[in-house]
Motif scaffolding. Sequence first.
Motif, PDB file in Angstrom:
ATOM      1  N   ALA A 256     -94.969  29.196   9.249  1.00  0.00           N
ATOM      2  CA  ALA A 256     -94.541  28.190  10.231  1.00  0.00           C
ATOM      3  C   ALA A 256     -93.034  28.024  10.072  1.00  0.00           C
ATOM      4  O   ALA A 256     -92.568  27.710   8.978  1.00  0.00           O
TER       5      ALA A 256
ATOM      6  N   THR B 135     -93.628  18.285   4.721  1.00  0.00           N
ATOM      7  CA  THR B 135     -94.313  19.146   5.690  1.00  0.00           C
ATOM      8  C   THR B 135     -94.894  20.370   4.986  1.00  0.00           C
ATOM      9  O   THR B 135     -96.038  20.760   5.243  1.00  0.00           O
TER      10      THR B 135
ATOM     11  N   THR C 181     -94.495  30.119  21.126  1.00  0.00           N
ATOM     12  CA  THR C 181     -93.405  29.810  20.201  1.00  0.00           C
ATOM     13  C   THR C 181     -92.074  29.869  20.928  1.00  0.00           C
ATOM     14  O   THR C 181     -91.899  30.713  21.820  1.00  0.00           O
TER      15      THR C 181
ATOM     16  N   SER D 292     -88.347  19.668  10.701  1.00  0.00           N
ATOM     17  CA  SER D 292     -88.922  18.431  10.166  1.00  0.00           C
ATOM     18  C   SER D 292     -87.866  17.591   9.438  1.00  0.00           C
ATOM     19  O   SER D 292     -86.961  18.132   8.802  1.00  0.00           O
TER      20      SER D 292
ATOM     21  N   LYS E 146     -98.428  24.642  13.812  1.00  0.00           N
ATOM     22  CA  LYS E 146     -97.941  23.287  13.501  1.00  0.00           C
ATOM     23  C   LYS E 146     -99.011  22.595  12.669  1.00  0.00           C
ATOM     24  O   LYS E 146    -100.168  23.054  12.626  1.00  0.00           O
TER      25      LYS E 146
ATOM     26  N   SER F 223     -90.531  26.596  12.970  1.00  0.00           N
ATOM     27  CA  SER F 223     -89.957  25.393  13.592  1.00  0.00           C
ATOM     28  C   SER F 223     -90.566  24.105  13.052  1.00  0.00           C
ATOM     29  O   SER F 223     -89.867  23.090  12.918  1.00  0.00           O
ATOM     30  N   GLU F 224     -91.865  24.143  12.740  1.00  0.00           N
ATOM     31  CA  GLU F 224     -92.496  22.912  12.239  1.00  0.00           C
ATOM     32  C   GLU F 224     -91.851  22.471  10.914  1.00  0.00           C
ATOM     33  O   GLU F 224     -91.748  21.286  10.629  1.00  0.00           O
TER      34      GLU F 224
END
Length: 142
Positions: free
Chosen positions: A120, A133, A70, A127, A103, A122-123
């Motif tokens: 999660a 997402t 990460t 986005s 992810k 950053s995913e």
Amino acid sequence: MTFIVNDYIDIALKSEADGIHLGQGDLSIVEARKIVGDKIIGISTHAIAEARLAERQGADYIGVGPIFRTATKEDVVDPVSVSYVREVAQSIQIPFVAIGGIKLHNVDEVIAAGATRICAISEIVGSKDVRGTCEAFISKLK
Ligand SMILES: Cc1ncc(COP(=O)(O)OP(=O)(O)O)c(N)n1
Ligand SMILES: Cc1nc(C(=O)O)sc1CCOP(=O)(O)O
């Protein structure tokens, strides 16, 4: 909605949060329990010994990670891989949340190893379609 404050017990109490999330270097679960009473206490774990200790000390849930590499958290240990998820799913009774590098393209592996809750960052925040997402993650967890 459940509101958990990271690290700061004083803020958790003042804001009437539902609970507190601790790291391995923070106040112990035993000490935190004396202060927060029956509020939710969670703790990040990176190895099965930490998970077992958290359970014995009365944690309500544990974080399990980082599963994959990460870039979101700087002072984090090397990835523990889905084998740690499998170990926790097989031997720990309290709820756990898998975290770290998860992810849409790798979450199936995490679920297959026994996770029913994932985090999660950053995913989702990276986005262009945050809602889509989140919905895609939720549909995989159903
Ligand atoms: C969603 C989420 N936010 C924050 C944390 C904890 O982060 P941090 O305090 O940097 O790490 P630990 O001290 O708990 O290892 C988290 N686990 N999940
Ligand atoms: C906040 C945090 N805790 C971790 C742990 O292993 O305890 S990994 C992590 C960062 C998770 O962010 P991303 O989904 O962007 O990898």
